[in-house]
Design a protein around this motif. Structure first.
Motif, PDB file in Angstrom:
ATOM      1  N   ASN A 128      -4.625  53.599  35.655  1.00 31.62           N
ATOM      2  CA  ASN A 128      -3.925  53.518  36.937  1.00 31.62           C
ATOM      3  C   ASN A 128      -2.953  54.678  37.120  1.00 31.62           C
ATOM      4  N   ILE A 129      -2.267  55.041  36.037  1.00 26.63           N
ATOM      5  CA  ILE A 129      -1.294  56.133  36.123  1.00 26.63           C
ATOM      6  C   ILE A 129      -1.994  57.475  36.299  1.00 26.63           C
ATOM      7  N   THR A 130      -3.034  57.721  35.514  1.00 24.53           N
ATOM      8  CA  THR A 130      -3.746  58.999  35.656  1.00 24.53           C
ATOM      9  C   THR A 130      -4.400  59.104  37.033  1.00 24.53           C
ATOM     10  N   ASN A 131      -4.899  57.997  37.557  1.00 21.35           N
ATOM     11  CA  ASN A 131      -5.480  58.024  38.902  1.00 21.35           C
ATOM     12  C   ASN A 131      -4.424  58.356  39.949  1.00 21.35           C
ATOM     13  N   TYR A 132      -3.214  57.841  39.764  1.00 20.63           N
ATOM     14  CA  TYR A 132      -2.136  58.118  40.716  1.00 20.63           C
ATOM     15  C   TYR A 132      -1.886  59.623  40.809  1.00 20.63           C
ATOM     16  N   PHE A 133      -1.866  60.277  39.659  1.00 21.67           N
ATOM     17  CA  PHE A 133      -1.580  61.711  39.634  1.00 21.67           C
ATOM     18  C   PHE A 133      -2.805  62.564  39.959  1.00 21.67           C
ATOM     19  N   GLU A 134      -3.960  62.173  39.467  1.00 21.71           N
ATOM     20  CA  GLU A 134      -5.132  63.043  39.529  1.00 21.71           C
ATOM     21  C   GLU A 134      -6.059  62.755  40.704  1.00 21.71           C
ATOM     22  N   GLN A 135      -5.920  61.593  41.329  1.00 23.16           N
ATOM     23  CA  GLN A 135      -6.808  61.247  42.436  1.00 23.16           C
ATOM     24  C   GLN A 135      -6.015  60.707  43.625  1.00 23.16           C
ATOM     25  N   PRO A 136      -5.096  61.502  44.167  1.00 21.81           N
ATOM     26  CA  PRO A 136      -4.340  61.039  45.342  1.00 21.81           C
ATOM     27  C   PRO A 136      -5.286  60.777  46.506  1.00 21.81           C
ATOM     28  N   LEU A 137      -4.961  59.758  47.298  1.00 19.52           N
ATOM     29  CA  LEU A 137      -5.883  59.295  48.331  1.00 19.52           C
ATOM     30  C   LEU A 137      -5.667  59.937  49.695  1.00 19.52           C
ATOM     31  N   SER A 138      -4.711  60.855  49.789  1.00 20.14           N
ATOM     32  CA  SER A 138      -4.473  61.525  51.067  1.00 20.14           C
ATOM     33  C   SER A 138      -3.754  62.843  50.813  1.00 20.14           C
ATOM     34  N   PRO A 139      -3.827  63.793  51.756  1.00 15.20           N
ATOM     35  CA  PRO A 139      -3.077  65.046  51.601  1.00 15.20           C
ATOM     36  C   PRO A 139      -1.577  64.809  51.446  1.00 15.20           C
ATOM     37  N   LYS A 140      -1.057  63.825  52.170  1.00 13.42           N
ATOM     38  CA  LYS A 140       0.370  63.513  52.062  1.00 13.42           C
ATOM     39  C   LYS A 140       0.710  63.037  50.659  1.00 13.42           C
ATOM     40  N   LYS A 141      -0.154  62.172  50.103  1.00 19.07           N
ATOM     41  CA  LYS A 141       0.083  61.677  48.749  1.00 19.07           C
ATOM     42  C   LYS A 141      -0.059  62.804  47.733  1.00 19.07           C
ATOM     43  N   SER A 142      -0.986  63.725  47.971  1.00 16.34           N
ATOM     44  CA  SER A 142      -1.161  64.869  47.078  1.00 16.34           C
ATOM     45  C   SER A 142       0.106  65.715  47.029  1.00 16.34           C
ATOM     46  N   THR A 143       0.731  65.903  48.178  1.00 16.49           N
ATOM     47  CA  THR A 143       1.987  66.656  48.232  1.00 16.49           C
ATOM     48  C   THR A 143       3.084  65.933  47.460  1.00 16.49           C
ATOM     49  N   LYS A 144       3.136  64.614  47.598  1.00 15.52           N
ATOM     50  CA  LYS A 144       4.139  63.821  46.884  1.00 15.52           C
ATOM     51  C   LYS A 144       3.945  63.929  45.372  1.00 15.52           C
ATOM     52  N   VAL A 145       2.691  63.925  44.938  1.00 15.54           N
ATOM     53  CA  VAL A 145       2.400  64.028  43.512  1.00 15.54           C
ATOM     54  C   VAL A 145       2.844  65.391  42.980  1.00 15.54           C
ATOM     55  N   LYS A 146       2.580  66.449  43.740  1.00 21.51           N
ATOM     56  CA  LYS A 146       3.007  67.788  43.321  1.00 21.51           C
ATOM     57  C   LYS A 146       4.527  67.862  43.217  1.00 21.51           C
ATOM     58  N   GLU A 147       5.216  67.240  44.163  1.00 22.75           N
ATOM     59  CA  GLU A 147       6.681  67.218  44.123  1.00 22.75           C
ATOM     60  C   GLU A 147       7.177  66.437  42.906  1.00 22.75           C
ATOM     61  N   LEU A 148       6.490  65.342  42.588  1.00 20.47           N
ATOM     62  CA  LEU A 148       6.878  64.534  41.436  1.00 20.47           C
ATOM     63  C   LEU A 148       6.678  65.305  40.135  1.00 20.47           C
ATOM     64  N   LEU A 149       5.566  66.013  40.014  1.00 22.12           N
ATOM     65  CA  LEU A 149       5.325  66.804  38.806  1.00 22.12           C
ATOM     66  C   LEU A 149       6.319  67.953  38.690  1.00 22.12           C
ATOM     67  N   LEU A 150       6.700  68.534  39.830  1.00 20.46           N
ATOM     68  CA  LEU A 150       7.732  69.570  39.804  1.00 20.46           C
ATOM     69  C   LEU A 150       9.037  68.978  39.289  1.00 20.46           C
ATOM     70  N   TRP A 151       9.388  67.786  39.753  1.00 15.11           N
ATOM     71  CA  TRP A 151      10.603  67.094  39.287  1.00 15.11           C
ATOM     72  C   TRP A 151      10.536  66.883  37.780  1.00 15.11           C
ATOM     73  N   TRP A 152       9.397  66.413  37.285  1.00 17.68           N
ATOM     74  CA  TRP A 152       9.231  66.179  35.851  1.00 17.68           C
ATOM     75  C   TRP A 152       9.378  67.472  35.053  1.00 17.68           C
ATOM     76  N   ASN A 153       8.738  68.519  35.522  1.00 18.22           N
ATOM     77  CA  ASN A 153       8.794  69.782  34.785  1.00 18.22           C
ATOM     78  C   ASN A 153      10.197  70.355  34.734  1.00 18.22           C
ATOM     79  N   ARG A 154      10.921  70.218  35.823  1.00 19.98           N
ATOM     80  CA  ARG A 154      12.299  70.709  35.826  1.00 19.98           C
ATOM     81  C   ARG A 154      13.177  69.850  34.929  1.00 19.98           C
TER      82      ARG A 154
END
Length: 257
Positions: free
Chosen positions: A205-231
């Motif tokens: 479920n977690i890997t699907n959340y990050f790797e298979q976003p269901l919309s462009p908006k969700k994809s943007t949110k995932v990228k923002e979340l990964l940026l937050w994690w990396n920082r």
């Protein structure tokens, strides 16, 4: 599913397994040292008083779809009432920032839980960096000075270094979530299927959340979340790895055309 099982079982082997075992003690120490300490204090070795038998670990493990503050729900969870099953189809509270889930905006604060970030640092960078994360937990990406201090305090062979990890992999977040869930639980031995709770499903479920976003908006949110994690984990120094430039749109490339 076989691949998922293999990745989760890596926690029993090698350097990563050593860090995962250390997490069992570290998490209890973090909770015992918190401002709202559990009563009685949690034992680093005895798991019988963890899980839903303890209000602190129970609150962290409680599925966000249930209200742990409701005494009747707490009792129902502890008594395995069929109306309140604990499965991997609902996230535990510890994955959310400050444990707060908003059913109207279920992605708000997801995978930003303070304990989750500290556990990630403890496993993949070092226990000392997990402490540094506590000292800087209100910031997104600590200062250069703080980053320098944290680097100096790290062990020479942290797991991220051994794996040449320069950015946060969503599967590492999923792995950490599973490890932390197990550490907080009252289960005495690692099992991918812990009663009704399936770690395979949680991981997927977690890997699907990050790797298979269901919309462009969700994809943007995932990228923002990964940026937050990396920082949070790597600060600013590896920005080119976790958010590479689109060099084809920059002046050097454009000037050659």
């Amino acid at each position: 599913m076989v691949l998922v099982s293999q990745e989760l079982r890596k926690g029993t082997d090698g350097a990563r397994g050593d860090d995962a075992n250390a997490l069992k003690t570290a998490v209890m120490n973090w909770l015992n040292e918190a401002s709202s300490r559990p009563e009685p204090l949690l034992s680093p070795t005895d798991k019988s008083k963890r899980g839903f038998y303890n209000d602190v670990t129970g609150r962290l493990l409680c599925p966000v779809d249930y209200d742990w503050c409701d005494a009747s729900i707490r009792s129902a969870i502890r008594e395995y009432h069929p109306k309140y099953p604990v499965t991997a189809h609902t996230y535990p509270a510890f994955v959310y920032l400050k444990g707060q889930y908003n059913p109207i905006n279920p992605s708000k604060g997801i995978f930003k839980g303070e304990l989750l970030v500290r556990a990630f640092c403890s496993i993949f960078t070092s226990p000392s960096s997990a402490q540094a994360e506590l000292d800087n937990e209100d910031t997104v990406g600590s200062s250069r000075k703080a980053q320098k201090v944290a680097r100096g305090a790290r062990t020479r062979c942290d797991v991220a270094g051994l794996l040449k990890m320069r950015s946060v992999d969503p599967r590492a977040i999923a792995y950490t979530t599973c490890q932390l869930h197990f550490v907080l639980s009252s289960s005495t031995s690692w099992n991918l299927h812990d009663e009704e709770f399936d770690y395979n499903v949680l991981y997927r479920n977690i890997t699907n959340y990050f790797e298979q976003p269901l919309s462009p908006k969700k994809s943007t949110k995932v990228k923002e979340l990964l940026l937050w994690w990396n920082r949070k984990v790597f600060g600013h120094r590896n920005a080119s790895f976790y958010q590479p430039q689109h060099v084809e749109t920059l002046s050097v490339a454009l000037a050659r055309r």
